[in-house]
Write an enzyme that holds these catalytic residues in place. Sequence first.
Site, mmCIF file in Angstrom:
data_model
loop_
_atom_site.group_PDB
_atom_site.id
_atom_site.type_symbol
_atom_site.label_atom_id
_atom_site.label_comp_id
_atom_site.label_asym_id
_atom_site.label_seq_id
_atom_site.Cartn_x
_atom_site.Cartn_y
_atom_site.Cartn_z
ATOM 1 N N TYR A 137 0.433 -1.306 -0.244
ATOM 2 C CA TYR A 137 0.119 0.060 0.006
ATOM 3 C C TYR A 137 1.179 0.839 -0.128
ATOM 4 C CZ TYR A 137 -4.886 -1.919 0.542
ATOM 5 O OH TYR A 137 -5.706 -2.494 0.526
ATOM 6 N N LYS A 183 2.287 -15.218 2.927
ATOM 7 C CA LYS A 183 2.725 -16.133 1.740
ATOM 8 C C LYS A 183 4.627 -16.703 1.556
ATOM 9 C CE LYS A 183 1.463 -17.871 -2.438
ATOM 10 N NZ LYS A 183 -0.172 -19.540 -2.342
ATOM 11 N N ASP A 239 -6.613 -6.684 3.509
ATOM 12 C CA ASP A 239 -7.781 -6.277 3.429
ATOM 13 C C ASP A 239 -8.439 -7.147 2.411
ATOM 14 O OD1 ASP A 239 -9.078 -4.151 2.009
ATOM 15 O OD2 ASP A 239 -8.269 -4.496 -0.122
ATOM 16 N N ASP A 243 -12.381 -8.305 4.250
ATOM 17 C CA ASP A 243 -14.270 -8.629 3.149
ATOM 18 C C ASP A 243 -14.784 -10.302 2.957
ATOM 19 O OD1 ASP A 243 -13.518 -6.258 2.611
ATOM 20 O OD2 ASP A 243 -14.440 -6.412 0.366
#
Length: 376
Positions: A137, A183, A239, A243
């Site tokens: 980001y 990851k 993020d 959701d």
Amino acid sequence: MKILVLPGDGIGPEVVDEAVKVLDFIFQKKKIKVEFDFELIGGVSIDKYGVPIRDEVVEKAKNSDAILLGAVGGPKWDPLPIDKRPEAGLLKIRKALELWANIRPIKIFPELSYISPLKNSDGIDFVVLRELTSDVYFGQPRGIFGDYALNTMIYRKEEVERIAYLAFEMARKRKKLVTSVDKANVLEVSSFWRKIVSEVAQKYPDVKLEHAYVDAMTYYIILNPQKFDVVLCPNLFGDIISDEAGGIIGSLGLCPSASLGSLNLGDGRIQGLYEPIHGSAPDIAGKSIANPIATLLSASMLCEYSLGMKEEGNLIEKAIRNVLSEGFRTQDLLEKKSQDEKKKSQKGKRGKTKIKVVSTKEFGDAVVKSLKKLLI
Ligand code: IPM
Ligand code: MN
């Protein structure tokens, strides 16, 4: 105490109005002096001033105990370049106040369990703890350069450490499990993240640490959401995971968030920004049908973390549940039944609470009414 209110775009102003109404009622009742100041952020600020947030608004935010935000963005501003979009205003304020810890509680409301797409949603109760001021980001360099484009995924040791410490502290007061998402089978940044989280874990022998690859995590969240407690995520993965987590309880419209930094306001209070996780929902904006629950719950977190009013914050949540038990629902929270099920439920109707479909404003009014009885 000062609260800066940034309603923003789309349904932002509608849901924020209800939260301000509820907070104002509590402050008056408790005779606590809190100043509200209103400013623009996002698309509405672009339209009026040409920028998604003005520097003076960022300054105001810095001088506030808490910021209550609605939502930013909408199709109108989609064609703008990334750094000029409504979202850039939100990212700027997060960074300027160094709000590195984003707490996103995911909890099923028993009164609304029917909106979950899962067969068994009982007891879902975990927190997505998302790092908020680093990662891809904010990493530099970034940009579009002719025939290639680039972003930088980066984490510094101290950034991982501080969020990891918070994860373990939170888990210690809950179910004592931290699931760290990365990851690490592909990315160096993730393998570094994993190493540092594991080092911090050594100081918390009473808390269990598990690591999960982000792809596998999206799968486990659907298969066995009940097992999770504190889900620790880097910014980008957080993020996405949050959701999905909103999806399994049936709606992002139920998910609040608190973004906290390191600014201690005294008496255990921390400066923070509070916002629902759902976006600006431009398709339903201006109709007063949006569900204000996520914003009301964000206001509850605001009371707890930034105002030292945990009890009152809990009462907001209690009032919401009372209002739901009384049958009040905004449109998005209605039970969607097949014809068959409708016939069945017609038969067994007696004794059931009657559902009352209400507007955003009426839902907020009902919460205030319920708080009148709860607050002494
Ligand atoms: C969120 C939102 C923001 C984010 C956008 C609006 C910049 O999706 O808070 O989850 O990506 O962090
Ligand atoms: Mn998001």
